[in-house]
Design a protein around this motif. Structure first.
Motif, PDB file in Angstrom:
ATOM      1  N   GLY A 284       0.840  -1.194   0.000  1.00  0.00           N
ATOM      2  CA  GLY A 284       0.000   0.000   0.000  1.00  0.00           C
ATOM      3  C   GLY A 284       0.874   1.243   0.000  1.00  0.00           C
ATOM      4  O   GLY A 284       1.994   1.240  -0.537  1.00  0.00           O
ATOM      5  N   HIS A 285       0.392   2.287   0.643  1.00  0.00           N
ATOM      6  CA  HIS A 285       1.078   3.578   0.682  1.00  0.00           C
ATOM      7  C   HIS A 285       2.553   3.423   1.093  1.00  0.00           C
ATOM      8  O   HIS A 285       3.458   3.896   0.413  1.00  0.00           O
ATOM      9  CB  HIS A 285       0.306   4.493   1.650  1.00  0.00           C
ATOM     10  N   TRP A 286       2.827   2.724   2.203  1.00  0.00           N
ATOM     11  CA  TRP A 286       4.191   2.641   2.712  1.00  0.00           C
ATOM     12  C   TRP A 286       4.970   1.469   2.098  1.00  0.00           C
ATOM     13  O   TRP A 286       6.160   1.566   1.822  1.00  0.00           O
ATOM     14  CB  TRP A 286       4.154   2.555   4.249  1.00  0.00           C
ATOM     15  N   GLY A 287       4.259   0.352   1.893  1.00  0.00           N
ATOM     16  CA  GLY A 287       4.912  -0.840   1.332  1.00  0.00           C
ATOM     17  C   GLY A 287       5.523  -0.562  -0.037  1.00  0.00           C
ATOM     18  O   GLY A 287       6.584  -1.099  -0.394  1.00  0.00           O
TER      19      GLY A 287
ATOM     20  N   CYS B  29       3.171  -9.211  -2.476  1.00  0.00           N
ATOM     21  CA  CYS B  29       1.820  -9.693  -2.173  1.00  0.00           C
ATOM     22  C   CYS B  29       0.947  -8.548  -1.670  1.00  0.00           C
ATOM     23  O   CYS B  29       1.379  -7.757  -0.824  1.00  0.00           O
ATOM     24  CB  CYS B  29       1.936 -10.773  -1.105  1.00  0.00           C
ATOM     25  N   ASP B  30      -0.244  -8.459  -2.186  1.00  0.00           N
ATOM     26  CA  ASP B  30      -1.250  -7.535  -1.633  1.00  0.00           C
ATOM     27  C   ASP B  30      -2.624  -8.119  -1.951  1.00  0.00           C
ATOM     28  O   ASP B  30      -2.797  -8.801  -2.964  1.00  0.00           O
ATOM     29  CB  ASP B  30      -1.106  -6.129  -2.231  1.00  0.00           C
ATOM     30  N   LYS B  31      -3.569  -7.825  -1.079  1.00  0.00           N
ATOM     31  CA  LYS B  31      -4.934  -8.315  -1.300  1.00  0.00           C
ATOM     32  C   LYS B  31      -5.595  -7.564  -2.450  1.00  0.00           C
ATOM     33  O   LYS B  31      -6.571  -8.021  -3.019  1.00  0.00           O
ATOM     34  CB  LYS B  31      -5.756  -8.039  -0.043  1.00  0.00           C
TER      35      LYS B  31
ATOM     36  N   ALA C 101      -5.554  -3.992  -7.790  1.00  0.00           N
ATOM     37  CA  ALA C 101      -5.159  -2.731  -8.446  1.00  0.00           C
ATOM     38  C   ALA C 101      -3.724  -2.358  -8.044  1.00  0.00           C
ATOM     39  O   ALA C 101      -2.940  -1.859  -8.858  1.00  0.00           O
ATOM     40  CB  ALA C 101      -6.125  -1.624  -8.052  1.00  0.00           C
ATOM     41  N   ARG C 102      -3.377  -2.619  -6.773  1.00  0.00           N
ATOM     42  CA  ARG C 102      -2.025  -2.278  -6.300  1.00  0.00           C
ATOM     43  C   ARG C 102      -0.988  -3.182  -6.968  1.00  0.00           C
ATOM     44  O   ARG C 102       0.105  -2.745  -7.324  1.00  0.00           O
ATOM     45  CB  ARG C 102      -1.961  -2.382  -4.781  1.00  0.00           C
ATOM     46  N   LEU C 103      -1.352  -4.447  -7.155  1.00  0.00           N
ATOM     47  CA  LEU C 103      -0.415  -5.380  -7.803  1.00  0.00           C
ATOM     48  C   LEU C 103      -0.226  -4.994  -9.273  1.00  0.00           C
ATOM     49  O   LEU C 103       0.888  -5.070  -9.812  1.00  0.00           O
ATOM     50  CB  LEU C 103      -0.925  -6.817  -7.684  1.00  0.00           C
TER      51      LEU C 103
ATOM     52  N   GLU D 134       6.868  -3.500   9.730  1.00  0.00           N
ATOM     53  CA  GLU D 134       6.585  -2.093  10.000  1.00  0.00           C
ATOM     54  C   GLU D 134       6.197  -1.881  11.465  1.00  0.00           C
ATOM     55  O   GLU D 134       5.783  -2.802  12.150  1.00  0.00           O
ATOM     56  CB  GLU D 134       5.466  -1.595   9.061  1.00  0.00           C
ATOM     57  N   LYS D 135       6.334  -0.650  11.909  1.00  0.00           N
ATOM     58  CA  LYS D 135       5.969  -0.303  13.283  1.00  0.00           C
ATOM     59  C   LYS D 135       4.462  -0.168  13.414  1.00  0.00           C
ATOM     60  O   LYS D 135       3.834   0.159  12.414  1.00  0.00           O
ATOM     61  CB  LYS D 135       6.654   0.974  13.771  1.00  0.00           C
ATOM     62  N   PRO D 136       3.880  -0.378  14.597  1.00  0.00           N
ATOM     63  CA  PRO D 136       4.462  -1.093  15.716  1.00  0.00           C
ATOM     64  C   PRO D 136       4.413  -2.597  15.437  1.00  0.00           C
ATOM     65  O   PRO D 136       3.613  -3.047  14.610  1.00  0.00           O
ATOM     66  CB  PRO D 136       3.549  -0.707  16.877  1.00  0.00           C
TER      67      PRO D 136
ATOM     68  N   ILE E  74      -6.451   8.701   8.529  1.00  0.00           N
ATOM     69  CA  ILE E  74      -7.114   8.078   9.677  1.00  0.00           C
ATOM     70  C   ILE E  74      -7.178   6.570   9.480  1.00  0.00           C
ATOM     71  O   ILE E  74      -7.606   6.102   8.432  1.00  0.00           O
ATOM     72  CB  ILE E  74      -8.532   8.681   9.839  1.00  0.00           C
ATOM     73  N   ARG E  75      -6.727   5.834  10.486  1.00  0.00           N
ATOM     74  CA  ARG E  75      -6.708   4.363  10.379  1.00  0.00           C
ATOM     75  C   ARG E  75      -7.944   3.756  11.038  1.00  0.00           C
ATOM     76  O   ARG E  75      -8.543   4.382  11.925  1.00  0.00           O
ATOM     77  CB  ARG E  75      -5.464   3.812  11.060  1.00  0.00           C
ATOM     78  N   ASP E  76      -8.264   2.525  10.623  1.00  0.00           N
ATOM     79  CA  ASP E  76      -9.414   1.829  11.206  1.00  0.00           C
ATOM     80  C   ASP E  76      -8.976   0.725  12.168  1.00  0.00           C
ATOM     81  O   ASP E  76      -9.741   0.319  13.037  1.00  0.00           O
ATOM     82  CB  ASP E  76     -10.259   1.184  10.097  1.00  0.00           C
TER      83      ASP E  76
END
Ligand SMILES: NC(=O)c1ccc[n+]([C@@H]2O[C@H](COP(=O)([O-])OP(=O)(O)OC[C@H]3O[C@@H](n4cnc5c(N)ncnc54)[C@H](O)[C@@H]3O)[C@@H](O)[C@H]2O)c1
Length: 337
Positions: free
Chosen positions: A10-13, A32-34, A37-39, A93-95, A157-159
């Motif tokens: 995603g954004h950071w990966g 790997c990504d679910k 579109a990102r792949l 990645e953190k944490p 904002i994260r979920d």
């Protein structure tokens, strides 16, 4: 040649993919990504990448030496555990995970399997932060009284986790790196302005040994992006501003003089002392690039990284104590040793 698999693009990966793709001695073999579109975007940018939506294809691939995990935080524990059990070195990645029970288990698993588990506390590879740490270590600022951190923005904002796990995990790692110590106690008030169960704003106080106070303000609900640390010592003061790429550090030769007050023996006048402001040259370098090449070095030389799973477990202990303080309406909580 170290063969790498990356889970979570995603954004950071995506940054991990770019850095490792162009890194000498490393080959990004599978991503790997679910999200299809990102792949597809990866395929269009980088030649020769294998892509998959199934993380098992990455961690069970015997040709892969190390796995990078850049999925949402709530998934880290399961993925790191599976990667270690399949004999991979891991950069997560953190944490590292949400519960200290989980981070402890991962520390032990990495040790048992003789694998390197490093966590992406990327600010500890930032040249400005390293310079600030050196000023503190050399006592340029004198005795440190307090540090004040601001890390705010409007979103993202994260979920899956709150603003504390997402943002303050960085600041806890930085404060402990700068001071070379871990806090003993914590007290926190958090705001749940957007959602009932996930805090979006927090005011954290960490109590370090030698009476050093650390205050951290994190928010997803703020009009301005700020990434700043103020460090006040008894000789000088310093400010680090991540967004000021020309002058990320300023040292203020300012303080307060104590002059004896003759009329009243034992009392002092407190006189503000003004002085020059210096902005030392800091040659910036992409911190993620520095972090990732350090990780590769640790893997090839079988060296323990300083931001390893034990470091991440210490950060988690602070994060857990913060949550406990919030539940007790800001009461001071002791952090487990
Ligand atoms: N070090 C830093 O400065 C920094 C900066 C940003 C994010 N992060 C961390 O990176 C992680 C990811 O953040 P992000 O902003 O990239 O989030 P993101 O939502 O943009 O990306 C996460 C990706 O993981 C994928 N994903 C989720 N579960 C998956 C699974 N089981 N298998 C495969 N793919 C899966 C999603 O489809 C998504 O593309 C978080 O842990 C975050 O804390 C670190």
């Amino acid at each position: 040649m170290i063969r790498i698999g990356i889970i979570g693009c995603g954004h950071w990966g995506m940054n991990h993919v770019r850095i490792f793709y162009f890194c000498e001695g490393a080959k990004v073999q599978i991503c790997c990504d679910k999200d299809h579109a990102r792949l597809k975007a990866l395929h269009n940018t980088y030649q020769g990448l294998i892509t998959t939506t199934d993380y098992n294809r990455v961690i069970k691939d015997k040709t892969i030496d190390l796995v990078v995990i850049a999925t949402p935080t709530a998934t880290h524990y399961e993925l790191v555990r599976a990667a270690l059990l399949n004999g991979k070195h891991v950069l997560c990645e953190k944490p590292l995970a949400i519960k200290t029970k989980e981070t402890k288990e991962l520390v032990e698993l990495a040790k048992k399997n003789n694998k390197i588990l490093m966590v992406g506390f990327v600010f500890l590879y930032n040249k400005g932060i390293i310079a600030l740490r050196d000023y503190i270590k050399k006592k340029t600022l004198g005795k440190v009284y307090y540090l004040h951190f601001t890390r705010t923005n409007l979103g993202p904002i994260r979920d899956d986790v709150d603003v504390i796990y997402d943002l303050a995990s960085h600041d806890i790692s930085i404060a402990s790196f700068l001071l070379g110590k871990w806090p003993k106690k914590v007290s926190t008030n958090a705001g749940y302005f957007l959602r009932k169960k996930i805090s979006d704003t927090a005011f954290i106080t960490l109590y370090y040994p030698d009476n050093v106070l650390v205050n951290i303000h994190v928010s997803w609900l703020d009009p301005r992006k700020v990434r700043r640390i103020t460090c006040v010592g008894d000789k000088k003061m310093a400010v680090w501003d991540d967004l000021d790429t020309a002058e990320p550090i300023r040292i203020f030769n300012k303080g307060v003089l104590k002059e004896p007050y003759y009329a009243d023996y034992g009392e002092f006048h407190l006189l503000p002392r003004e002085g020059e402001v210096i902005s030392p040259l800091v040659k910036l370098e992409e911190p993620l690039k520095k972090q990732n090449s350090y990780f590769l070095n640790c893997v090839t030389q079988n060296k323990r990284p300083f931001t390893d799973a034990v470091f991440a477990h210490n950060v988690s202990k602070v994060l857990e104590a913060i949550q406990s303080s919030i539940k007790k309406k800001g009461q001071i909580r002791i952090i487990d040793k």
